[in-house]
Design a protein around this motif. Structure first.
Motif, PDB file in Angstrom:
ATOM      1  N   LEU A 185      -0.390   9.799   6.118  1.00 38.85           N
ATOM      2  CA  LEU A 185       0.945  10.324   6.358  1.00 38.85           C
ATOM      3  C   LEU A 185       1.227  11.514   5.457  1.00 38.85           C
ATOM      4  O   LEU A 185       0.916  11.485   4.272  1.00 38.85           O
ATOM      5  N   PRO A 186       1.813  12.540   6.001  1.00 37.94           N
ATOM      6  CA  PRO A 186       2.089  13.759   5.242  1.00 37.94           C
ATOM      7  C   PRO A 186       3.398  13.703   4.483  1.00 37.94           C
ATOM      8  O   PRO A 186       4.161  12.748   4.606  1.00 37.94           O
ATOM      9  N   CYS A 187       3.621  14.719   3.692  1.00 36.89           N
ATOM     10  CA  CYS A 187       4.941  15.036   3.166  1.00 36.89           C
ATOM     11  C   CYS A 187       5.273  14.423   1.816  1.00 36.89           C
ATOM     12  O   CYS A 187       5.973  15.017   1.030  1.00 36.89           O
ATOM     13  N   PHE A 188       4.756  13.256   1.536  1.00 35.83           N
ATOM     14  CA  PHE A 188       5.230  12.610   0.331  1.00 35.83           C
ATOM     15  C   PHE A 188       4.328  12.889  -0.859  1.00 35.83           C
ATOM     16  O   PHE A 188       3.116  12.940  -0.723  1.00 35.83           O
ATOM     17  N   PRO A 189       4.921  13.065  -2.023  1.00 35.16           N
ATOM     18  CA  PRO A 189       4.133  13.313  -3.225  1.00 35.16           C
ATOM     19  C   PRO A 189       3.253  12.121  -3.545  1.00 35.16           C
ATOM     20  O   PRO A 189       3.574  10.993  -3.214  1.00 35.16           O
ATOM     21  N   ASP A 190       2.176  12.402  -4.237  1.00 32.40           N
ATOM     22  CA  ASP A 190       1.193  11.357  -4.494  1.00 32.40           C
ATOM     23  C   ASP A 190       1.768  10.202  -5.316  1.00 32.40           C
ATOM     24  O   ASP A 190       1.377   9.060  -5.159  1.00 32.40           O
ATOM     25  N   ASP A 191       2.676  10.518  -6.196  1.00 25.39           N
ATOM     26  CA  ASP A 191       3.154   9.474  -7.101  1.00 25.39           C
ATOM     27  C   ASP A 191       4.316   8.689  -6.520  1.00 25.39           C
ATOM     28  O   ASP A 191       4.858   7.823  -7.170  1.00 25.39           O
ATOM     29  N   ALA A 192       4.697   8.987  -5.314  1.00 22.65           N
ATOM     30  CA  ALA A 192       5.799   8.245  -4.703  1.00 22.65           C
ATOM     31  C   ALA A 192       5.248   7.400  -3.571  1.00 22.65           C
ATOM     32  O   ALA A 192       5.046   7.858  -2.458  1.00 22.65           O
ATOM     33  N   LYS A 193       5.011   6.170  -3.861  1.00 23.50           N
ATOM     34  CA  LYS A 193       4.394   5.293  -2.873  1.00 23.50           C
ATOM     35  C   LYS A 193       5.433   4.755  -1.904  1.00 23.50           C
ATOM     36  O   LYS A 193       6.464   4.217  -2.306  1.00 23.50           O
ATOM     37  N   LEU A 194       5.142   4.909  -0.653  1.00 15.95           N
ATOM     38  CA  LEU A 194       6.021   4.359   0.362  1.00 15.95           C
ATOM     39  C   LEU A 194       5.965   2.840   0.327  1.00 15.95           C
ATOM     40  O   LEU A 194       4.910   2.262   0.090  1.00 15.95           O
ATOM     41  N   THR A 195       7.087   2.233   0.586  1.00 10.44           N
ATOM     42  CA  THR A 195       7.055   0.780   0.723  1.00 10.44           C
ATOM     43  C   THR A 195       6.383   0.443   2.050  1.00 10.44           C
ATOM     44  O   THR A 195       6.106   1.314   2.873  1.00 10.44           O
ATOM     45  N   LYS A 196       6.148  -0.812   2.268  1.00 15.35           N
ATOM     46  CA  LYS A 196       5.480  -1.228   3.502  1.00 15.35           C
ATOM     47  C   LYS A 196       6.305  -0.839   4.728  1.00 15.35           C
ATOM     48  O   LYS A 196       5.788  -0.256   5.680  1.00 15.35           O
ATOM     49  N   ILE A 197       7.558  -1.186   4.679  1.00 14.52           N
ATOM     50  CA  ILE A 197       8.399  -0.911   5.842  1.00 14.52           C
ATOM     51  C   ILE A 197       8.553   0.587   6.047  1.00 14.52           C
ATOM     52  O   ILE A 197       8.568   1.074   7.183  1.00 14.52           O
ATOM     53  N   GLU A 198       8.644   1.324   4.961  1.00 13.70           N
ATOM     54  CA  GLU A 198       8.760   2.769   5.088  1.00 13.70           C
ATOM     55  C   GLU A 198       7.482   3.374   5.662  1.00 13.70           C
ATOM     56  O   GLU A 198       7.531   4.298   6.471  1.00 13.70           O
ATOM     57  N   THR A 199       6.367   2.858   5.224  1.00 15.66           N
ATOM     58  CA  THR A 199       5.085   3.340   5.736  1.00 15.66           C
ATOM     59  C   THR A 199       5.019   3.179   7.250  1.00 15.66           C
ATOM     60  O   THR A 199       4.628   4.095   7.974  1.00 15.66           O
TER      61      THR A 199
END
Length: 213
Positions: free
Chosen positions: A101-115
């Motif tokens: 998935l694009p757009c998000f900085p490496d150090d900001a991990k998406l939660t499961k639901i957000e992913t």
DNA sequence: TAGGCCATCTGGTCCT
DNA sequence: AGGACCAGATGGCCTA
């Protein structure tokens, strides 16, 4: 809190088994046996459930209660390990998805639901991009070449797309209104509980949600 | 301290 | 019979 919901499955007591399973300290050894466990109201079986309940692990050949207990513990331990492995595999798959998935900085991990939601929107937007045809042929070409889902940089200004190409997952850009209307999934697709952590400053692109809604 | 997220445990059910 | 899958419960950690 607990009831004897399991009693009908483990009614057969005083059985004997030849090969005792290894035991480990758990709540059973602390005086809380499986028979002492209760179910929450939502777990309480219906009459139909009771009919199917007989499909549980059979311990009919076990006569000795102590051995029966050990067998149960052994099975539970194995089931717990399998469940752990299963969840780890699921998390690994989610991590793989996050990397795509694009757009998000490496150090900001998406939660499961957000992913899952971002992936949904990503696929949706790519599909719409393809559908729009010639005006976004560059994107379409990349996707048709099998690149689109592997190269998040595709969505950055430095990629094949011009820097002013509006993109719903490009957090640094503000999509034009026409593009937004074309590439925005139904607002119902964005659950209000998905806050994108804007208040937690987890994502530099916290306004992505606004681009969709 | 409340709320969100997560890992783990657990029992029930389905499938092979 | 045993494994996979699922959902509820629970406790820990973190952040506002």
């Amino acid at each position: 809190m607990f009831s004897k919901a399991d009693s009908f499955e483990y009614e057969e007591q005083g059985m004997i088994l030849e090969s005792p399973a290894p035991s480990s300290p758990d709540r059973d050894s602390l005086g809380q046996s499986e028979e002492d466990m209760e179910m929450s109201p939502t777990q309480k079986p219906s009459s139909a459930d009771c009919k199917r309940r007989s499909r549980g692990r059979s311990t009919k050949t076990i006569k000795n209660p102590e051995v029966l207990q050990k067998v149960k513990k052994g099975r539970r331990q194995k089931a717990n390990n399998r469940e752990k492995n299963r969840m780890h595999a699921l998390n690994s798959a989610l991590d793989t998805l996050r990397q795509i998935l694009p757009c998000f900085p490496d150090d900001a991990k998406l939660t499961k639901i957000e992913t899952l939601r971002v992936a949904h929107n990503y696929i949706w937007a790519l599909t719409e991009t393809l559908r729009l045809g010639d005006s976004f042929s560059g994107v379409a070409d990349c996707i048709f070449m099998g690149k689109g889902f592997q190269d998040p940089s595709l969505m950055t200004p430095s990629s094949g797309i011009s820097s002013d190409t509006p993109s719903p997952w490009n957090c640094s850009s503000s999509p034009s209104s026409s593009y937004t209307s074309a590439l925005s999934p139904a607002s119902s697709d964005i659950d209000s509980s998905c806050s994108w952590r804007s208040k937690h400053q987890r994502y530099a692109g916290a306004q992505l949600q606004n681009d969709f809604s």
